[in-house]
Scaffold this motif. Structure first.
Motif, PDB file in Angstrom:
ATOM      1  N   TYR A  36       5.928 -10.206  -2.705  1.00  0.00           N
ATOM      2  CA  TYR A  36       6.234  -8.803  -2.905  1.00  0.00           C
ATOM      3  C   TYR A  36       4.929  -8.015  -2.759  1.00  0.00           C
ATOM      4  O   TYR A  36       3.837  -8.571  -2.867  1.00  0.00           O
ATOM      5  N   ARG A  37       5.072  -6.711  -2.560  1.00  0.00           N
ATOM      6  CA  ARG A  37       3.871  -5.888  -2.532  1.00  0.00           C
ATOM      7  C   ARG A  37       4.158  -4.518  -3.129  1.00  0.00           C
ATOM      8  O   ARG A  37       5.297  -4.060  -3.140  1.00  0.00           O
ATOM      9  N   GLN A  38       3.101  -3.906  -3.633  1.00  0.00           N
ATOM     10  CA  GLN A  38       3.223  -2.563  -4.199  1.00  0.00           C
ATOM     11  C   GLN A  38       2.040  -1.735  -3.746  1.00  0.00           C
ATOM     12  O   GLN A  38       0.893  -2.051  -4.080  1.00  0.00           O
ATOM     13  N   ALA A  39       2.328  -0.703  -2.993  1.00  0.00           N
ATOM     14  CA  ALA A  39       1.305   0.234  -2.543  1.00  0.00           C
ATOM     15  C   ALA A  39       1.171   1.354  -3.570  1.00  0.00           C
ATOM     16  O   ALA A  39       2.110   1.606  -4.340  1.00  0.00           O
ATOM     17  N   PRO A  40       0.044   2.019  -3.599  1.00  0.00           N
ATOM     18  CA  PRO A  40      -0.160   3.104  -4.568  1.00  0.00           C
ATOM     19  C   PRO A  40       0.941   4.155  -4.471  1.00  0.00           C
ATOM     20  O   PRO A  40       1.271   4.632  -3.380  1.00  0.00           O
ATOM     21  N   GLY A  41       1.516   4.471  -5.607  1.00  0.00           N
ATOM     22  CA  GLY A  41       2.545   5.498  -5.656  1.00  0.00           C
ATOM     23  C   GLY A  41       3.909   5.068  -5.158  1.00  0.00           C
ATOM     24  O   GLY A  41       4.821   5.895  -5.071  1.00  0.00           O
ATOM     25  N   LYS A  42       4.051   3.798  -4.836  1.00  0.00           N
ATOM     26  CA  LYS A  42       5.328   3.304  -4.319  1.00  0.00           C
ATOM     27  C   LYS A  42       5.876   2.193  -5.200  1.00  0.00           C
ATOM     28  O   LYS A  42       5.149   1.580  -5.974  1.00  0.00           O
ATOM     29  N   CYS A  95       3.481 -12.679  -6.062  1.00  0.00           N
ATOM     30  CA  CYS A  95       4.504 -13.685  -5.800  1.00  0.00           C
ATOM     31  C   CYS A  95       5.369 -13.830  -7.043  1.00  0.00           C
ATOM     32  O   CYS A  95       4.956 -13.534  -8.164  1.00  0.00           O
ATOM     33  N   ASN A  96       6.591 -14.274  -6.826  1.00  0.00           N
ATOM     34  CA  ASN A  96       7.531 -14.515  -7.905  1.00  0.00           C
ATOM     35  C   ASN A  96       8.732 -15.214  -7.311  1.00  0.00           C
ATOM     36  O   ASN A  96       8.825 -15.412  -6.101  1.00  0.00           O
ATOM     37  N   ARG A  98      12.715 -15.397  -6.288  1.00  0.00           N
ATOM     38  CA  ARG A  98      13.564 -14.429  -5.613  1.00  0.00           C
ATOM     39  C   ARG A  98      14.996 -14.637  -6.092  1.00  0.00           C
ATOM     40  O   ARG A  98      15.629 -15.622  -5.712  1.00  0.00           O
ATOM     41  N   PRO A  99      15.538 -13.782  -6.982  1.00  0.00           N
ATOM     42  CA  PRO A  99      14.933 -12.569  -7.527  1.00  0.00           C
ATOM     43  C   PRO A  99      13.859 -12.893  -8.566  1.00  0.00           C
ATOM     44  O   PRO A  99      13.757 -14.042  -8.993  1.00  0.00           O
ATOM     45  N   PRO A 100      13.063 -11.920  -8.950  1.00  0.00           N
ATOM     46  CA  PRO A 100      11.956 -12.187  -9.887  1.00  0.00           C
ATOM     47  C   PRO A 100      12.463 -12.622 -11.261  1.00  0.00           C
ATOM     48  O   PRO A 100      13.301 -11.970 -11.864  1.00  0.00           O
ATOM     49  N   LEU A 101      11.941 -13.768 -11.741  1.00  0.00           N
ATOM     50  CA  LEU A 101      12.354 -14.297 -13.038  1.00  0.00           C
ATOM     51  C   LEU A 101      11.178 -14.450 -13.996  1.00  0.00           C
ATOM     52  O   LEU A 101      11.368 -14.445 -15.206  1.00  0.00           O
ATOM     53  N   TYR A 102       9.986 -14.619 -13.468  1.00  0.00           N
ATOM     54  CA  TYR A 102       8.820 -14.921 -14.291  1.00  0.00           C
ATOM     55  C   TYR A 102       7.949 -13.680 -14.470  1.00  0.00           C
ATOM     56  O   TYR A 102       8.061 -12.719 -13.708  1.00  0.00           O
ATOM     57  N   PRO A 103       7.060 -13.694 -15.475  1.00  0.00           N
ATOM     58  CA  PRO A 103       6.121 -12.574 -15.632  1.00  0.00           C
ATOM     59  C   PRO A 103       5.271 -12.418 -14.370  1.00  0.00           C
ATOM     60  O   PRO A 103       4.862 -13.406 -13.750  1.00  0.00           O
ATOM     61  N   TRP A 104       5.020 -11.180 -14.004  1.00  0.00           N
ATOM     62  CA  TRP A 104       4.200 -10.917 -12.829  1.00  0.00           C
ATOM     63  C   TRP A 104       2.739 -11.314 -13.093  1.00  0.00           C
ATOM     64  O   TRP A 104       2.219 -11.108 -14.192  1.00  0.00           O
ATOM     65  N   GLY A 105       2.105 -11.847 -12.061  1.00  0.00           N
ATOM     66  CA  GLY A 105       0.684 -12.136 -12.148  1.00  0.00           C
ATOM     67  C   GLY A 105      -0.124 -10.873 -11.919  1.00  0.00           C
ATOM     68  O   GLY A 105       0.419  -9.769 -11.869  1.00  0.00           O
ATOM     69  N   GLN A 106      -1.418 -11.048 -11.731  1.00  0.00           N
ATOM     70  CA  GLN A 106      -2.288  -9.887 -11.539  1.00  0.00           C
ATOM     71  C   GLN A 106      -2.257  -9.378 -10.101  1.00  0.00           C
ATOM     72  O   GLN A 106      -2.701  -8.272  -9.820  1.00  0.00           O
ATOM     73  N   GLY A 107      -1.710 -10.178  -9.208  1.00  0.00           N
ATOM     74  CA  GLY A 107      -1.650  -9.776  -7.813  1.00  0.00           C
ATOM     75  C   GLY A 107      -2.992  -9.931  -7.127  1.00  0.00           C
ATOM     76  O   GLY A 107      -4.014 -10.224  -7.756  1.00  0.00           O
ATOM     77  N   THR A 108      -2.977  -9.735  -5.817  1.00  0.00           N
ATOM     78  CA  THR A 108      -4.207  -9.789  -5.038  1.00  0.00           C
ATOM     79  C   THR A 108      -4.233  -8.584  -4.091  1.00  0.00           C
ATOM     80  O   THR A 108      -3.235  -8.293  -3.426  1.00  0.00           O
ATOM     81  N   GLN A 109      -5.345  -7.880  -4.066  1.00  0.00           N
ATOM     82  CA  GLN A 109      -5.447  -6.631  -3.319  1.00  0.00           C
ATOM     83  C   GLN A 109      -5.725  -6.901  -1.845  1.00  0.00           C
ATOM     84  O   GLN A 109      -6.677  -7.619  -1.503  1.00  0.00           O
ATOM     85  N   VAL A 110      -4.905  -6.319  -1.007  1.00  0.00           N
ATOM     86  CA  VAL A 110      -5.115  -6.348   0.441  1.00  0.00           C
ATOM     87  C   VAL A 110      -5.361  -4.914   0.890  1.00  0.00           C
ATOM     88  O   VAL A 110      -4.530  -4.037   0.644  1.00  0.00           O
ATOM     89  N   THR A 111      -6.494  -4.697   1.526  1.00  0.00           N
ATOM     90  CA  THR A 111      -6.833  -3.382   2.038  1.00  0.00           C
ATOM     91  C   THR A 111      -7.133  -3.490   3.522  1.00  0.00           C
ATOM     92  O   THR A 111      -7.978  -4.289   3.927  1.00  0.00           O
ATOM     93  N   VAL A 112      -6.408  -2.701   4.306  1.00  0.00           N
ATOM     94  CA  VAL A 112      -6.578  -2.733   5.763  1.00  0.00           C
ATOM     95  C   VAL A 112      -7.141  -1.390   6.208  1.00  0.00           C
ATOM     96  O   VAL A 112      -6.507  -0.353   6.014  1.00  0.00           O
ATOM     97  N   SER A 113      -8.309  -1.433   6.789  1.00  0.00           N
ATOM     98  CA  SER A 113      -8.945  -0.196   7.244  1.00  0.00           C
ATOM     99  C   SER A 113      -8.588   0.069   8.705  1.00  0.00           C
ATOM    100  O   SER A 113      -8.398  -0.855   9.497  1.00  0.00           O
ATOM    101  N   SER A 114      -8.495   1.343   9.041  1.00  0.00           N
ATOM    102  CA  SER A 114      -8.121   1.731  10.411  1.00  0.00           C
ATOM    103  C   SER A 114      -9.341   1.834  11.318  1.00  0.00           C
ATOM    104  O   SER A 114     -10.468   1.753  10.874  1.00  0.00           O
TER     105      SER A 114
END
Length: 114
Positions: A36-42, A95-96, A98-114
């Protein structure tokens, strides 16, 4: 189950990254898993999923042909190979099940510059 994501980084548009998701328990192997992913404000959104044995995968339209999900149940680990990265792929990736059942981890940041 504790989920730990890794592999995120800052990359240029068109670049590649490989994310990993390590699960703390062997019960990982019986679950359908997803990235899964979450972008700022989304809201958090599903990127890709894979069946417990790894034989079937599904992808969101916005990553089809660019991302590949896989898993190694012997290592309790799931992967996301990301090629052809675009600035709009910038987000925190989780990651989790499908559907999400476990506590969410801290995630990992992916940043793509143009």
């Amino acid at each position: 189950v504790r989920l730990v994501e890794s592999g995120g980084d800052l990359v240029q548009s068109g670049g590649s990254l490989r994310l990993a998701c390590a699960a703390s328990r062997s019960t990982f192997s019986i679950n359908r898993m997803g990235w899964y992913r979450q972008a700022p404000g989304k809201q958090r959104e599903l990127v890709a999923s894979i069946t417990s044995g790894g034989g079937s995968t599904n992808y969101a339209d916005f990553v089809k042909g660019r991302f590949t999900i896989s898993r190694d149940n012997a290592k309790n680990t799931m992967y996301l190979q990301m090629n052809g990265l675009k600035p709009e792929d910038t987000a925190v990736y989780y990651c989790n099940t499908r559907p999400p059942l476990y506590p969410w981890g801290q995630g990992t940041q992916v940043t793509v510059s143009s």
